[in-house]
Design an enzyme around this catalytic site. Structure first.
Site, PDB file in Angstrom:
ATOM      1  N   GLU A 112      57.075 -31.492  97.230  1.00 41.01           N
ATOM      2  CA  GLU A 112      58.320 -32.521  97.438  1.00 41.01           C
ATOM      3  C   GLU A 112      60.235 -31.246  96.404  1.00 41.01           C
ATOM      4  O   GLU A 112      59.683 -30.630  95.450  1.00 41.01           O
ATOM      5  CB  GLU A 112      58.522 -33.518  96.516  1.00 41.01           C
ATOM      6  N   LYS A 114      63.129 -31.431  94.080  1.00 42.23           N
ATOM      7  CA  LYS A 114      63.312 -31.991  92.534  1.00 42.23           C
ATOM      8  C   LYS A 114      64.683 -32.507  92.268  1.00 42.23           C
ATOM      9  O   LYS A 114      64.939 -31.390  92.642  1.00 42.23           O
ATOM     10  CB  LYS A 114      62.765 -30.855  91.370  1.00 42.23           C
TER      11      LYS A 114
HETATM   12  S1  IVH Z   1      56.474 -36.116  89.586  1.00 44.85           S
HETATM   13  C1  IVH Z   1      54.466 -36.031  85.219  1.00 44.85           C
HETATM   14  N1  IVH Z   1      58.363 -35.509  91.329  1.00 44.85           N
HETATM   15  O1  IVH Z   1      62.065 -34.325  87.370  1.00 44.85           O
HETATM   16  C2  IVH Z   1      55.896 -36.335  85.867  1.00 44.85           C
HETATM   17  N2  IVH Z   1      59.681 -35.403  89.161  1.00 44.85           N
HETATM   18  O2  IVH Z   1      61.455 -31.756  85.080  1.00 44.85           O
HETATM   19  C3  IVH Z   1      55.808 -36.058  87.085  1.00 44.85           C
HETATM   20  N3  IVH Z   1      61.825 -35.220  89.302  1.00 44.85           N
HETATM   21  O3  IVH Z   1      60.216 -36.060  84.573  1.00 44.85           O
HETATM   22  C4  IVH Z   1      57.096 -35.737  87.647  1.00 44.85           C
HETATM   23  N4  IVH Z   1      62.193 -34.429  91.501  1.00 44.85           N
HETATM   24  O4  IVH Z   1      61.975 -37.380  85.976  1.00 44.85           O
HETATM   25  C5  IVH Z   1      58.656 -35.209  89.505  1.00 44.85           C
HETATM   26  N5  IVH Z   1      60.172 -35.506  93.700  1.00 44.85           N
HETATM   27  C6  IVH Z   1      59.294 -35.154  92.043  1.00 44.85           C
HETATM   28  C7  IVH Z   1      60.895 -34.469  91.289  1.00 44.85           C
HETATM   29  C8  IVH Z   1      60.562 -35.484  89.366  1.00 44.85           C
HETATM   30  C9  IVH Z   1      62.173 -34.736  90.328  1.00 44.85           C
HETATM   31  C10 IVH Z   1      61.970 -35.234  87.778  1.00 44.85           C
HETATM   32  C11 IVH Z   1      61.182 -35.950  86.859  1.00 44.85           C
HETATM   33  C12 IVH Z   1      60.500 -35.388  85.659  1.00 44.85           C
HETATM   34  C13 IVH Z   1      61.128 -34.460  85.644  1.00 44.85           C
HETATM   35  C14 IVH Z   1      60.331 -33.316  84.766  1.00 44.85           C
END
Ligand code: IVH
Length: 664
Positions: A112, A114
């Protein structure tokens, strides 16, 4: 390394400091990549010296965004962070670890984007949105439901939903909205925001939801927190599909694949596509698709083992530094600016870069004529990373800051302990224009029709040299200005006349006393009521004013001790400007005069800023936290911990009705 313990402690303090700037103040001073490098170095050292206690290290904690004035809420499932890397080998190692764990099972991954925004968790009970919470410290976050209530994209209800579900996502701001707000701030003479992420983070934390409503935030949802029943979803790709069916704003694209070797092409495809996405992205998140497998893989103290972020290097370009210009801010601080040979970078043409201050130039040994690497890392203003020394001209000499200032005719000084050079000549041309713009801005004297172009003409023609000169302007003089006719001259004179009747704090703020912003100007008005009283106050009396610290008090005293400033003030008085507080009459009899009030919860009719205005108008002062100094707590619905604390301290609690009765 001389002493690893000291080095580790130093790095921990440095990383913790950057965490505070990023999560608490939304004002980072280094870019993400530099931060990630620092943290990686700390992690490496901690791994090499396992005998040093690691528990309190920022490498083991999730940054904390909780702030005063918000109700905290515990996430039913913690909101963790992600391990991240810039390196393909780490990605393979991540895959190998999982393969080992699930011996023989084919592992499906989802890739996905980020999103570079502000993390949020939305709780739905029986399909109804009940609250929006920030990540906080991962365990409990701040309730920002009010500040998101106007987001049309946010589904208030979802159909055929599980009994309870936390949907995770990111809040962001479009570049378009970011530019709109910054332009407005520039017009009002206010400081500018550095990048959309910081502004989004600041907006979700505004204490006044009305003000938050004036800034357009957007949201994208991608993940799951707690869910009951637990087996409602089987895989992350199913979550994506369901979110789409629920009409949630979802990821524009994601990829699924089998085996870690198939992941890399997906990341490359994402890197190609991401420029078309509406939200900013800084990497890819690679997750095991199966939710039961995610749970088996488990968690470290701060991140899931079933996911990793692969971050893209910020884009860089090489170009020539043509010259170093100097910009002088309203307070007189001189900022060096690099003028570059224009070069395309991350979708725009870059022709300028910030150089921060003299020390930064010395540290990086940047010289005009150098070939430099520039980078845009989420910031609108690019930075110079380093110099390509191989291309340095043979006759190049180190940059001499002071000599360059002299060359540009800028008279400035740098005091020991100060990073900035500051101009000391009040008649430096740019400074005159800036101080007049600030004076005329909406928050200060609110003089319509007196825009930057007119101010510059007035200065160039020698018609205006200081603030008081504005009030001596004559109709005939204005008629000489470019594109000025009868009507525009009359409009401007009327606007200048109208400004004589502003609030005392607006004038105090407009004078440009160092460090005196809107709130401190209000604090001064509240305490002294008359301009004369402020002008005659000594440092001790000034420092006794709520909200005014030592440095501010000294700055105010010094400003009023300056003969030229005094003369200017006399001329403003003679011109008929209001120099007294208009709220004085209410104050004398008001029972809240001189009292400290704290606001909490949602009031039935008044917004926070309306309530605060009424408090100030009645001679009271607002504070954001409850303490022994608090006289009254003005509490609305959903008042949380402040109410409990106030009750414990025996502080009088007022409803909105009680409050209105008290002040009328
Ligand atoms: S999954 C347990 N998916 O990036 C954390 N996070 O650097 C699982 N973020 O805290 C997060 N896009 O705020 C996930 N596609 C995505 C994301 C994403 C941005 C952010 C999220 C996370 C942070 C970590």
């Amino acid at each position: 390394m001389p002493n690893p313990r000291l080095e580790i402690e130093r790095l921990r303090a440095e990383v913790a400091e950057h965490d505070t700037r990023y999560y608490q103040s939304a004002q980072p001073t280094i870019d993400d990549q530099a931060y990630d490098r620092l943290k990686a170095r700390l992690q490496e050292l901690e791994a090499r010296y396992p005998e040093l206690d690691i528990r309190d290290s920022p490498t083991q904690l999730v940054g904390d965004d909780r702030s005063k004035g918000f109700k905290s809420y515990t996430h039913r499932k913690p909101m963790l962070s992600l391990d991240n890397t810039y390196n393909q080998d780490d990605l393979l190692a991540f895959g190998k670890r999982l393969e080992k764990l699930f011996q023989g099972t084919a592992l499906n991954y989802i890739i996905e984007p980020k999103i570079d925004g502000v993390a949020v968790s939305l709780s739905y009970e029986h399909g109804r949105l009940v609250r929006a919470i920030t990540r906080g410290n991962g365990i409990e976050g701040d309730d920002i439901t009010q500040n998101l209530s106007h987001l049309d994209q946010l589904p208030k209800t979802i159909e055929k939903a599980p009994e309870y579900v936390e949907i995770r996502g990111e809040i962001y701001m479009s570049h378009y909205e970011f530019d709109r707000i910054n332009k407005q701030r520039e017009k009002n003479g206010e400081s500018l925001y550095a990048n959309p992420r910081n502004l989004a983070a600041g907006t979700v934390k505004l204490l006044d939801p009305k003000e938050a409503r004036n800034r357009q935030l957007e949201i994208v949802l991608y993940g799951l927190g707690a869910c009951s029943p637990e087996n409602f979803f089987n895989s992350q790709s199913e979550v994506q599909e369901k979110l789409r069916n629920w009409n949630c704003p979802v990821l524009e694209k994601f990829w699924t694949c089998c085996g870690i070797d198939e992941v890399w092409p997906c990341i490359e495809a994402l890197d190609q596509k991401r420029r078309d996405f509406t939200y900013p992205t800084d990497g890819a998140v690679i997750k095991l698709d199966s939710i039961p497998q995610q749970e088996i893989a488990g968690y470290t103290s701060k991140a899931p083992r079933a996911a990793i972020a692969y971050k893209f290097e910020a884009e860089r370009a090489e170009t020539i530094l043509k010259e170093i210009q100097m910009q002088v801010g309203r307070t007189g601080a001189v900022t060096p600016v690099a003028i570059l040979k224009p070069v395309p970078l991350a979708g725009t043409i870059v022709a300028r870069a910030t150089l921060h201050n003299e020390d930064e130039i010395i540290r990086k040994d940047i010289r005009p004529g150098d070939t430099v690497f520039v980078q845009k890392a989420g910031e609108i203003i690019p930075q110079i990373l380093s110099v390509n020394l191989e291309k340095r001209p043979t006759d190049s000499v180190p940059f001499n800051f002071e000599a360059r200032l002299n060359e540009l005719g800028i008279q400035a000084k740098r005091k020991s302990g100060d990073a900035a050079w500051r101009v000391n000549a009040k008649d430096e041309p740019g400074r005159k224009s800036r101080s007049l713009r600030h004076f005329a801005s909406r928050v200060c004297m609110d003089i319509d029709h007196l825009g930057p172009a007119i101010i510059d003409q007035l200065i160039q023609r020698g018609l205006v040299s200081d603030l008081a000169d504005l009030y001596d302007l004559k109709f005939e003089q204005l008629m000489e200005l470019e594109k000025f006719g009868d009507k525009s001259a009359r409009n401007l004179l009327e606007a200048i006349e109208a400004s004589k009747d502003r609030q005392l704090w607006q004038l105090i703020h407009g004078l440009g006393i160092p460090n005196i912003g809107k709130q401190s100007a209000k604090d001064l008005e509240m305490k002294f009521e008359k301009m004369n009283a402020i002008a005659d106050a000594d440092v001790i009396a000034l420092e006794k004013t709520e909200g005014i610290g030592k440095v501010m008090a000294e700055g105010i005293f010094k400003w009023f001790a300056d003969r030229l400033n005094r003369q200017q003030l006399d001329r403003l008085r003679n011109a008929g400007l209001n120099l007294e507080s208009k709220i004085k009459t209410n104050r004398v009899n008001s029972p809240i005069s001189g009292k400290v009030l704290v606001l909490t919860g949602t009031l039935p009719t008044l917004s926070r800023s309306e309530a605060a205005e009424k408090i100030e108008a009645a001679g009271g002062r607002t504070s954001s936290s409850v303490s022994a100094k608090t006289d009254y707590l003005l509490a609305g619905s959903d008042a949380g911990s402040k109410l409990t604390k106030a009750e414990k301290l025996g502080i009088t609690i007022l409803s909105e009705d009680d409050f209105l009765e008290l002040i009328t």
